[in-house]
Motif scaffolding. Sequence first.
Motif, mmCIF file in Angstrom:
data_model
loop_
_atom_site.group_PDB
_atom_site.id
_atom_site.type_symbol
_atom_site.label_atom_id
_atom_site.label_comp_id
_atom_site.label_asym_id
_atom_site.label_seq_id
_atom_site.Cartn_x
_atom_site.Cartn_y
_atom_site.Cartn_z
ATOM 1 N N LYS A 106 0.854 -1.190 0.000
ATOM 2 C CA LYS A 106 0.000 0.000 0.000
ATOM 3 C C LYS A 106 0.882 1.228 0.000
ATOM 4 O O LYS A 106 1.855 1.316 0.759
ATOM 5 C CB LYS A 106 -0.915 0.003 1.245
ATOM 6 C CG LYS A 106 -1.855 1.192 1.328
ATOM 7 C CD LYS A 106 -1.291 2.315 2.184
ATOM 8 C CE LYS A 106 -2.172 3.525 2.195
ATOM 9 N NZ LYS A 106 -1.665 4.599 3.075
ATOM 10 N N GLY A 118 0.714 5.488 0.204
ATOM 11 C CA GLY A 118 -0.153 6.620 0.546
ATOM 12 C C GLY A 118 0.024 7.795 -0.404
ATOM 13 O O GLY A 118 1.011 7.862 -1.153
ATOM 14 N N LEU A 133 3.661 1.510 2.823
ATOM 15 C CA LEU A 133 4.703 2.511 2.537
ATOM 16 C C LEU A 133 4.186 3.875 2.977
ATOM 17 O O LEU A 133 3.122 4.315 2.541
ATOM 18 C CB LEU A 133 5.034 2.523 1.044
ATOM 19 C CG LEU A 133 5.661 1.231 0.506
ATOM 20 C CD1 LEU A 133 5.883 1.350 -1.003
ATOM 21 C CD2 LEU A 133 6.965 0.901 1.218
ATOM 22 N N ILE A 145 7.283 7.866 6.783
ATOM 23 C CA ILE A 145 8.134 7.744 7.973
ATOM 24 C C ILE A 145 8.711 6.322 8.014
ATOM 25 O O ILE A 145 8.159 5.414 7.394
ATOM 26 C CB ILE A 145 7.314 8.064 9.241
ATOM 27 C CG1 ILE A 145 8.229 8.374 10.418
ATOM 28 C CG2 ILE A 145 6.324 6.958 9.574
ATOM 29 C CD1 ILE A 145 7.647 9.332 11.409
ATOM 30 N N LEU A 193 7.109 2.513 12.963
ATOM 31 C CA LEU A 193 6.445 2.892 14.221
ATOM 32 C C LEU A 193 7.502 3.366 15.226
ATOM 33 O O LEU A 193 8.551 2.742 15.367
ATOM 34 C CB LEU A 193 5.690 1.693 14.788
ATOM 35 C CG LEU A 193 5.035 1.900 16.147
ATOM 36 C CD1 LEU A 193 3.900 2.914 16.076
ATOM 37 C CD2 LEU A 193 4.520 0.560 16.683
ATOM 38 N N SER A 245 7.871 5.142 19.363
ATOM 39 C CA SER A 245 7.156 5.112 20.650
ATOM 40 C C SER A 245 6.202 6.305 20.774
ATOM 41 O O SER A 245 5.287 6.309 21.587
ATOM 42 C CB SER A 245 8.166 5.129 21.805
ATOM 43 O OG SER A 245 9.064 6.238 21.623
ATOM 44 N N PRO A 254 7.450 11.099 16.117
ATOM 45 C CA PRO A 254 8.771 11.739 16.166
ATOM 46 C C PRO A 254 8.753 13.180 15.666
ATOM 47 O O PRO A 254 9.631 13.977 15.980
ATOM 48 C CB PRO A 254 9.641 10.863 15.257
ATOM 49 C CG PRO A 254 8.688 10.063 14.435
ATOM 50 C CD PRO A 254 7.405 9.971 15.190
ATOM 51 N N MET A 304 0.456 4.158 21.027
ATOM 52 C CA MET A 304 1.599 4.895 20.467
ATOM 53 C C MET A 304 1.220 5.612 19.180
ATOM 54 O O MET A 304 1.817 6.591 18.789
ATOM 55 C CB MET A 304 2.747 3.930 20.154
ATOM 56 C CG MET A 304 3.396 3.331 21.343
ATOM 57 S SD MET A 304 4.664 2.163 20.794
ATOM 58 C CE MET A 304 5.148 1.450 22.363
ATOM 59 N N GLY A 305 0.208 5.075 18.507
ATOM 60 C CA GLY A 305 -0.129 5.629 17.193
ATOM 61 C C GLY A 305 -1.006 6.850 17.340
ATOM 62 O O GLY A 305 -2.225 6.769 17.361
ATOM 63 N N GLY A 307 -4.865 8.951 6.520
ATOM 64 C CA GLY A 307 -4.358 7.896 7.421
ATOM 65 C C GLY A 307 -3.879 8.366 8.772
ATOM 66 O O GLY A 307 -4.644 8.777 9.599
ATOM 67 N N LYS A 339 -2.700 2.861 10.848
ATOM 68 C CA LYS A 339 -1.756 1.796 10.476
ATOM 69 C C LYS A 339 -1.730 0.695 11.536
ATOM 70 O O LYS A 339 -1.591 -0.479 11.255
ATOM 71 C CB LYS A 339 -0.361 2.374 10.244
ATOM 72 C CG LYS A 339 -0.310 3.204 8.975
ATOM 73 C CD LYS A 339 0.953 3.981 8.821
ATOM 74 C CE LYS A 339 0.916 4.821 7.561
ATOM 75 N NZ LYS A 339 -0.328 5.558 7.340
HETATM 76 N N1 LIG Z 1 3.924 6.512 16.999
HETATM 77 C C1 LIG Z 1 4.158 7.028 15.761
HETATM 78 N N2 LIG Z 1 5.186 6.558 15.016
HETATM 79 C C2 LIG Z 1 5.449 7.061 13.790
HETATM 80 N N3 LIG Z 1 4.694 8.040 13.176
HETATM 81 C C3 LIG Z 1 3.649 8.533 13.900
HETATM 82 C C4 LIG Z 1 3.332 8.057 15.206
HETATM 83 N N4 LIG Z 1 2.233 8.730 15.657
HETATM 84 C C5 LIG Z 1 1.875 9.581 14.679
HETATM 85 N N5 LIG Z 1 2.721 9.491 13.610
HETATM 86 C C6 LIG Z 1 2.584 10.278 12.379
HETATM 87 O O1 LIG Z 1 1.990 9.466 11.346
HETATM 88 C C7 LIG Z 1 2.506 9.921 10.086
HETATM 89 C C8 LIG Z 1 2.373 8.815 9.022
HETATM 90 O O2 LIG Z 1 1.002 8.620 8.730
HETATM 91 P P1 LIG Z 1 0.316 9.377 7.464
HETATM 92 O O3 LIG Z 1 0.339 10.815 7.692
HETATM 93 O O4 LIG Z 1 -0.996 8.734 7.212
HETATM 94 O O5 LIG Z 1 1.304 9.068 6.234
HETATM 95 P P2 LIG Z 1 0.970 8.231 4.903
HETATM 96 O O6 LIG Z 1 -0.307 8.748 4.343
HETATM 97 O O7 LIG Z 1 2.154 8.450 4.034
HETATM 98 O O8 LIG Z 1 0.848 6.793 5.325
HETATM 99 C C9 LIG Z 1 3.954 10.232 10.395
HETATM 100 O O9 LIG Z 1 4.473 11.154 9.452
HETATM 101 C C10 LIG Z 1 3.894 10.811 11.815
HETATM 102 O O10 LIG Z 1 3.843 12.216 11.782
#
Ligand SMILES: Nc1ncnc2c1ncn2[C@@H]1O[C@H](COP(=O)(O)OP(=O)(O)O)[C@@H](O)[C@H]1O
Length: 279
Positions: free
Chosen positions: A16, A18, A175, A178, A181, A183, A186, A208-209, A220, A225
């Motif tokens: 996948k 984004g 994909l 970042i 994952l 903690s 970032p 964490m998410g 997203g 994720k």
């Molecule tokens: N625990 C985490 N670990 C990594 N990224 C995180 C976390 N919590 C929030 N994020 C954010 O999630 C973003 C990635 O998700 P998203 O914006 O949907 O990107 P994409 O659409 O490319 O998948 C990261 O750029 C970051 O800012």
Amino acid sequence: MNYREQLKNKKRIVIKIGSSSLTYRETGLINISKLERLVRALADLSNQGKDVILVSSGAIAVGKNTAGIHERTLTLPQKQACAAIGQAQLMTMYQKLFAEYNKISAQVLITKFTMLGEKSLHNATNTFNELFLMGAIPVVNENDTVSTEEIEFGDNDTLSAIVASIIQADLLILLSDIDGLFSDDPHQNPEARFIDLVPEITPELLDMGKSTPGTCVGTGGMSTKLAAARIATASGTDMIIANGENVGVIGRIMNGENIGTLFISHKEGDFNVVDFLKK
Ligand SMILES: Nc1ncnc2c1ncn2[C@@H]1O[C@H](COP(=O)(O)OP(=O)(O)O)[C@@H](O)[C@H]1O
Ligand SMILES: N[C@@H](CCC(=O)OP(=O)(O)O)C(=O)O
């Protein structure tokens, strides 16, 4: 053989990508050279005898630019109209690029409701399996015009996990923008530490998410994720979150390199993705 080594043997893979990984941040237009590298990587996996599915966001982003809409915030009808314009253009690009590697690509537009209906789910599953038999590479997206569920509340992260579950994929690669994952986010917390392996999904891990407000074209965030990881791993599909900046990571992941965050699957006998979605 360790978990990463085992990735070499994965036979059925969903990848996948984004919107933010497919477009230039400055202009919002498609990063054509990245699209070419992505298609080449997937065609190569297919040539290795693997079943490959691409879940590609980006329809809204492409359509938004074609329609000359520059506002960051789109109304739902605008999003749906942009998706209708952009999906055709995105699929045309994919079809042209896959054809250069003698690969048949196929557009599959689904909605969460496709997955909730027994007959539509059966038809979708049959379509995917027949396409694999033809050696085709399905390119999947939400049918935004008829379903608002994914645009408003959902995302293609969850959608890709649902697809991985119904076709019994061995591996789902998300994909993102970042490395994987952390903690914590970032971008908000410089102390956040990278997590390369998730043996089991726990409530602490799900916390964490942090959900990031979807971009004006994406929906997203890491929370979606992790929701996708929950669906995939319970369905018996390992999942990796990796940085889509260099799509060459796909080949390196399949070679067993320690890239991205690997979520180890634990197939739950009583897990049913349809029941999960109905909750
Ligand atoms: N625990 C985490 N670990 C990594 N990224 C995180 C976390 N919590 C929030 N994020 C954010 O999630 C973003 C990635 O998700 P998203 O914006 O949907 O990107 P994409 O659409 O490319 O998948 C990261 O750029 C970051 O800012
Ligand atoms: N169907 C929409 C999906 C939007 C979406 O989920 O975007 P992202 O969070 O970047 O994967 C589109 O193609 O734009």
